[in-house]
Design a protein around this motif. Structure first.
Motif, PDB file in Angstrom:
ATOM      1  N   LYS A  90      13.325  -1.647   1.907  1.00 51.49           N
ATOM      2  CA  LYS A  90      13.552  -0.263   1.496  1.00 51.49           C
ATOM      3  C   LYS A  90      12.478   0.210   0.521  1.00 51.49           C
ATOM      4  N   GLN A  91      12.081  -0.674  -0.409  1.00 50.97           N
ATOM      5  CA  GLN A  91      11.029  -0.297  -1.357  1.00 50.97           C
ATOM      6  C   GLN A  91       9.702  -0.092  -0.626  1.00 50.97           C
ATOM      7  N   THR A 141       1.540   2.342  -3.946  1.00 48.90           N
ATOM      8  CA  THR A 141       1.373   2.989  -2.645  1.00 48.90           C
ATOM      9  C   THR A 141       0.118   2.551  -1.906  1.00 48.90           C
ATOM     10  N   ASP A 142      -0.555   1.508  -2.378  1.00 46.91           N
ATOM     11  CA  ASP A 142      -1.707   0.980  -1.666  1.00 46.91           C
ATOM     12  C   ASP A 142      -1.230   0.201  -0.435  1.00 46.91           C
ATOM     13  N   ALA A 143      -1.961   0.312   0.653  1.00 51.11           N
ATOM     14  CA  ALA A 143      -1.561  -0.338   1.906  1.00 51.11           C
ATOM     15  C   ALA A 143      -1.426  -1.855   1.744  1.00 51.11           C
ATOM     16  N   GLU A 144      -2.299  -2.476   0.971  1.00 48.37           N
ATOM     17  CA  GLU A 144      -2.223  -3.930   0.786  1.00 48.37           C
ATOM     18  C   GLU A 144      -0.972  -4.321   0.002  1.00 48.37           C
ATOM     19  N   THR A 145      -0.601  -3.509  -0.966  1.00 46.36           N
ATOM     20  CA  THR A 145       0.619  -3.774  -1.726  1.00 46.36           C
ATOM     21  C   THR A 145       1.831  -3.645  -0.821  1.00 46.36           C
ATOM     22  N   ILE A 146       1.857  -2.594  -0.035  1.00 45.53           N
ATOM     23  CA  ILE A 146       2.981  -2.373   0.880  1.00 45.53           C
ATOM     24  C   ILE A 146       3.073  -3.499   1.896  1.00 45.53           C
ATOM     25  N   ALA A 165       4.054  -0.594  11.291  1.00 46.47           N
ATOM     26  CA  ALA A 165       4.751  -1.206  12.427  1.00 46.47           C
ATOM     27  C   ALA A 165       5.609  -2.370  11.999  1.00 46.47           C
ATOM     28  N   GLY A 166       5.221  -3.064  10.927  1.00 48.06           N
ATOM     29  CA  GLY A 166       5.988  -4.201  10.446  1.00 48.06           C
ATOM     30  C   GLY A 166       7.220  -3.821   9.659  1.00 48.06           C
ATOM     31  N   LEU A 167       7.356  -2.534   9.367  1.00 48.90           N
ATOM     32  CA  LEU A 167       8.516  -2.088   8.598  1.00 48.90           C
ATOM     33  C   LEU A 167       9.575  -1.619   9.560  1.00 48.90           C
ATOM     34  N   ASP A 190       7.612   3.354  -0.600  1.00 51.46           N
ATOM     35  CA  ASP A 190       6.220   3.403  -1.053  1.00 51.46           C
ATOM     36  C   ASP A 190       5.308   3.922   0.056  1.00 51.46           C
ATOM     37  N   ALA A 191       5.566   3.504   1.291  1.00 49.96           N
ATOM     38  CA  ALA A 191       4.772   3.985   2.424  1.00 49.96           C
ATOM     39  C   ALA A 191       4.965   5.483   2.622  1.00 49.96           C
ATOM     40  N   ASP A 192       6.178   5.942   2.416  1.00 47.66           N
ATOM     41  CA  ASP A 192       6.462   7.376   2.545  1.00 47.66           C
ATOM     42  C   ASP A 192       5.674   8.165   1.496  1.00 47.66           C
ATOM     43  N   LYS A 193       5.620   7.645   0.280  1.00 47.60           N
ATOM     44  CA  LYS A 193       4.854   8.300  -0.791  1.00 47.60           C
ATOM     45  C   LYS A 193       3.358   8.293  -0.490  1.00 47.60           C
TER      46      LYS A 193
END
Length: 70
Positions: A49-50, A20-25, A68-70, A54-57
């Motif tokens: 979708k993953q 759930t880290d922003a860099e991972t997402i 914005a990129g999602l 993860d961003a939702d979590k």
């Protein structure tokens, strides 16, 4: 080839920063985009979708620019 590099980045960031880290997402979003560009649509969709899950979590911990990129 870009997808391979993004996949490696995702693996390293997941291991060191967590799902759930922003860099991972953001790296997962890049992987999804690279897969889409390579016409690997089912894999790209799964990565998008993953990244969304993860961003939702992560909630507010993910900057709007990444979302914005999602």
């Amino acid at each position: 080839q870009a997808a391979e590099f993004y996949a490696q980045a995702v693996a390293v960031r997941e291991r060191h920063l967590g799902l759930t880290d922003a860099e991972t997402i953001d790296s997962r979003r890049g992987l999804a985009s690279a897969l889409r560009a390579a016409a690997k649509y089912p894999k790209a969709e799964a990565e998008y979708k993953q990244a969304l899950a993860d961003a939702d979590k992560a909630g507010d911990a993910v900057p709007p620019a990444v979302l914005a990129g999602l």
